[in-house]
Write a protein that holds these residues in place. Structure first.
Motif, PDB file in Angstrom:
ATOM      1  N   ALA A 181      -1.470  -1.959 -17.286  1.00 49.79           N
ATOM      2  CA  ALA A 181      -1.835  -2.443 -16.235  1.00 49.79           C
ATOM      3  C   ALA A 181      -2.002  -1.087 -15.258  1.00 49.79           C
ATOM      4  N   PHE A 182      -2.909  -1.549 -14.407  1.00 49.68           N
ATOM      5  CA  PHE A 182      -3.340  -0.524 -13.362  1.00 49.68           C
ATOM      6  C   PHE A 182      -2.244  -0.421 -12.233  1.00 49.68           C
ATOM      7  N   LEU A 183      -1.672   0.674 -11.993  1.00 45.09           N
ATOM      8  CA  LEU A 183      -0.624   0.631 -10.810  1.00 45.09           C
ATOM      9  C   LEU A 183      -0.986   2.173  -9.625  1.00 45.09           C
ATOM     10  N   VAL A 184      -0.790   1.872  -8.551  1.00 44.79           N
ATOM     11  CA  VAL A 184      -0.983   3.081  -7.818  1.00 44.79           C
ATOM     12  C   VAL A 184       0.073   3.554  -7.706  1.00 44.79           C
ATOM     13  N   PRO A 185       0.844   4.683  -8.189  1.00 48.18           N
ATOM     14  CA  PRO A 185       2.181   5.186  -7.971  1.00 48.18           C
ATOM     15  C   PRO A 185       2.250   5.572  -6.365  1.00 48.18           C
ATOM     16  N   PRO A 186       3.494   5.271  -6.099  1.00 47.02           N
ATOM     17  CA  PRO A 186       3.795   5.724  -4.470  1.00 47.02           C
ATOM     18  C   PRO A 186       3.882   7.059  -4.546  1.00 47.02           C
ATOM     19  N   PRO A 187       3.433   7.676  -3.223  1.00 46.30           N
ATOM     20  CA  PRO A 187       3.234   9.069  -3.035  1.00 46.30           C
ATOM     21  C   PRO A 187       4.573   9.685  -2.882  1.00 46.30           C
ATOM     22  N   PRO A 188       4.883  10.799  -3.041  1.00 49.11           N
ATOM     23  CA  PRO A 188       6.135  11.600  -3.285  1.00 49.11           C
ATOM     24  C   PRO A 188       6.653  11.632  -1.712  1.00 49.11           C
ATOM     25  N   THR A 189       8.048  11.880  -1.495  1.00 49.50           N
ATOM     26  CA  THR A 189       8.681  11.695  -0.293  1.00 49.50           C
ATOM     27  C   THR A 189       7.897  12.662   0.851  1.00 49.50           C
ATOM     28  N   ALA A 190       7.451  13.834   0.448  1.00 52.42           N
ATOM     29  CA  ALA A 190       7.095  14.601   1.480  1.00 52.42           C
ATOM     30  C   ALA A 190       5.554  14.097   1.800  1.00 52.42           C
ATOM     31  N   GLY A 191       4.765  13.466   0.891  1.00 52.54           N
ATOM     32  CA  GLY A 191       3.686  12.953   1.429  1.00 52.54           C
ATOM     33  C   GLY A 191       3.848  11.511   2.137  1.00 52.54           C
ATOM     34  N   ILE A 192       5.010  10.987   2.250  1.00 54.82           N
ATOM     35  CA  ILE A 192       5.251   9.836   3.018  1.00 54.82           C
ATOM     36  C   ILE A 192       5.582  10.268   4.237  1.00 54.82           C
ATOM     37  N   ILE A 193       6.271  11.416   4.480  1.00 52.35           N
ATOM     38  CA  ILE A 193       6.760  11.857   5.667  1.00 52.35           C
ATOM     39  C   ILE A 193       5.777  12.690   6.167  1.00 52.35           C
ATOM     40  N   ARG A 194       4.939  13.363   5.713  1.00 49.09           N
ATOM     41  CA  ARG A 194       3.794  14.159   6.028  1.00 49.09           C
ATOM     42  C   ARG A 194       2.594  12.971   6.626  1.00 49.09           C
ATOM     43  N   ARG A 195       2.269  12.119   6.101  1.00 48.82           N
ATOM     44  CA  ARG A 195       1.186  10.897   6.519  1.00 48.82           C
ATOM     45  C   ARG A 195       1.857   9.799   7.177  1.00 48.82           C
ATOM     46  N   GLY A 196       3.006   9.331   6.773  1.00 51.58           N
ATOM     47  CA  GLY A 196       3.290   8.036   7.394  1.00 51.58           C
ATOM     48  C   GLY A 196       4.213   8.141   8.628  1.00 51.58           C
ATOM     49  N   LEU A 197       4.987   9.093   8.794  1.00 47.72           N
ATOM     50  CA  LEU A 197       5.704   9.276  10.172  1.00 47.72           C
ATOM     51  C   LEU A 197       4.717   9.660  11.306  1.00 47.72           C
ATOM     52  N   LEU A 256       3.528  -4.672  -0.783  1.00 50.61           N
ATOM     53  CA  LEU A 256       4.198  -5.933  -1.512  1.00 50.61           C
ATOM     54  C   LEU A 256       3.501  -6.255  -2.698  1.00 50.61           C
ATOM     55  N   GLY A 257       2.144  -5.964  -2.598  1.00 52.19           N
ATOM     56  CA  GLY A 257       1.222  -5.971  -3.967  1.00 52.19           C
ATOM     57  C   GLY A 257       1.566  -5.176  -5.009  1.00 52.19           C
ATOM     58  N   LEU A 258       1.809  -4.066  -4.582  1.00 49.53           N
ATOM     59  CA  LEU A 258       2.462  -2.948  -5.701  1.00 49.53           C
ATOM     60  C   LEU A 258       3.732  -3.185  -6.163  1.00 49.53           C
ATOM     61  N   LEU A 259       4.577  -3.583  -5.444  1.00 47.29           N
ATOM     62  CA  LEU A 259       5.986  -4.063  -5.869  1.00 47.29           C
ATOM     63  C   LEU A 259       5.828  -5.293  -6.812  1.00 47.29           C
ATOM     64  N   ALA A 260       4.952  -6.272  -6.305  1.00 50.91           N
ATOM     65  CA  ALA A 260       4.811  -7.423  -7.307  1.00 50.91           C
ATOM     66  C   ALA A 260       4.244  -7.023  -8.707  1.00 50.91           C
ATOM     67  N   GLN A 261       3.380  -6.089  -8.558  1.00 50.69           N
ATOM     68  CA  GLN A 261       2.787  -5.429  -9.916  1.00 50.69           C
ATOM     69  C   GLN A 261       3.847  -4.828 -10.656  1.00 50.69           C
ATOM     70  N   ARG A 262       4.615  -4.198 -10.101  1.00 52.84           N
ATOM     71  CA  ARG A 262       5.644  -3.488 -11.046  1.00 52.84           C
ATOM     72  C   ARG A 262       6.498  -4.329 -11.540  1.00 52.84           C
ATOM     73  N   ARG A 263       6.810  -5.493 -10.971  1.00 53.98           N
ATOM     74  CA  ARG A 263       7.918  -6.618 -11.523  1.00 53.98           C
ATOM     75  C   ARG A 263       6.709  -7.716 -12.284  1.00 53.98           C
ATOM     76  N   GLN A 264       5.581  -7.315 -12.504  1.00 58.40           N
ATOM     77  CA  GLN A 264       4.745  -8.044 -13.413  1.00 58.40           C
ATOM     78  C   GLN A 264       4.710  -9.463 -12.965  1.00 58.40           C
ATOM     79  N   ASP A 265       4.764  -9.647 -11.493  1.00 55.12           N
ATOM     80  CA  ASP A 265       4.569 -10.839 -10.813  1.00 55.12           C
ATOM     81  C   ASP A 265       3.313 -11.159 -10.268  1.00 55.12           C
ATOM     82  N   THR A 266       2.292 -11.492 -11.209  1.00 56.60           N
ATOM     83  CA  THR A 266       0.831 -11.541 -10.793  1.00 56.60           C
ATOM     84  C   THR A 266       0.521 -12.500  -9.525  1.00 56.60           C
ATOM     85  N   PRO A 267       1.304 -13.696  -9.590  1.00 58.44           N
ATOM     86  CA  PRO A 267       0.917 -14.501  -8.531  1.00 58.44           C
ATOM     87  C   PRO A 267       1.230 -13.745  -6.989  1.00 58.44           C
TER      88      PRO A 267
END
Length: 171
Positions: A1-17, A115-126
C-alpha cells in the motif's frame, strides 16, 4: 500500500504553526499555538533536545485540549490538536480531532487529507476514499488528494485507475 508518512515534529512545527499563524495566529482562536509562535518560542522548540521538544509538543497538546474544551467550535485548535496527536502516535485521538475540525470547516483540505491518511493506516478503504473525495471537493486541484486516491486505488480498489489519479496529481 502507498502511504505518505507524516512529517517529523520539527517539520510540523516549522511548516504548520507559521501557516496557522498566517491565518490569524494572534487571535484567541489559536490560543494553543500562541506560545510556540512567540518570537523566541519557535526557534527555542526547533533548537530543543528531543526530550525538550517532546515536552513542548505535549504542552501544545494540553493547550489545544484546553482551547477546545473552552470553545468546542474552535476549528483551528481541533485541527492543530489532530496534527500534534498524529505526530505523537495517538491516532484515535487525531482522527477524532480531524473529524471535529472538518465538521466545523468542511473546506479545510488538510483535515480531509489527514483523515484519508489515518484511514489508509487502518486499511479502511471506504473512509479513505470518502476523505480524499472530500479533500477534492474542498480543493478540486489538490495534488495531495489525487496522490492519496492513487494510493488507495493501488492497494486494491482499482489498481488500473491509480495511474490516472497520479497523473492528475501532477497536472
Amino acid at each position: 500500500a502507498f502511504l505518505v508518512p507524516p512529517p517529523p515534529t520539527a517539520g510540523i512545527i516549522r511548516r504548520g504553526l507559521p501557516a496557522i499563524a498566517a491565518r490569524g495566529g494572534t487571535g484567541t482562536r489559536n490560543v494553543c499555538v500562541r506560545e510556540c509562535l512567540r518570537p523566541r518560542g519557535l526557534s527555542t522548540l526547533l533548537a530543543s533536545s528531543p526530550a525538550e521538544a517532546h515536552d513542548k509538543v505535549q504542552e501544545a497538546i494540553t493547550k489545544c485540549r484546553d482551547a477546545v474544551e473552552r470553545k468546542p467550535e474552535n476549528e483551528e485548535a481541533w485541527f492543530l490538536l489532530g496534527v500534534l496527536l498524529q505526530e505523537t502516535g495517538e491516532l484515535d485521538g487525531a482522527r477524532t480531532a480531524f473529524e471535529k475540525s472538518t465538521a466545523l470547516d468542511p473546506k479545510r483540505e488538510a483535515g480531509w487529507l489527514n483523515l484519508g491518511l489515518l484511514a489508509q493506516r487502518r486499511q479502511d478503504t471506504p473512509s479513505a476514499l470518502r476523505a480524499y473525495m472530500a479533500a477534492l471537493k474542498a480543493n478540486p486541484s489538490s495534488g495531495s488528494a489525487y496522490i492519496g486516491l492513487g494510493g488507495v486505488m493501488e492497494s486494491g480498489v482499482k489498481p488500473d485507475a491509480a495511474n490516472a489519479a497520479y497523473e492528475k496529481a501532477i497536472e
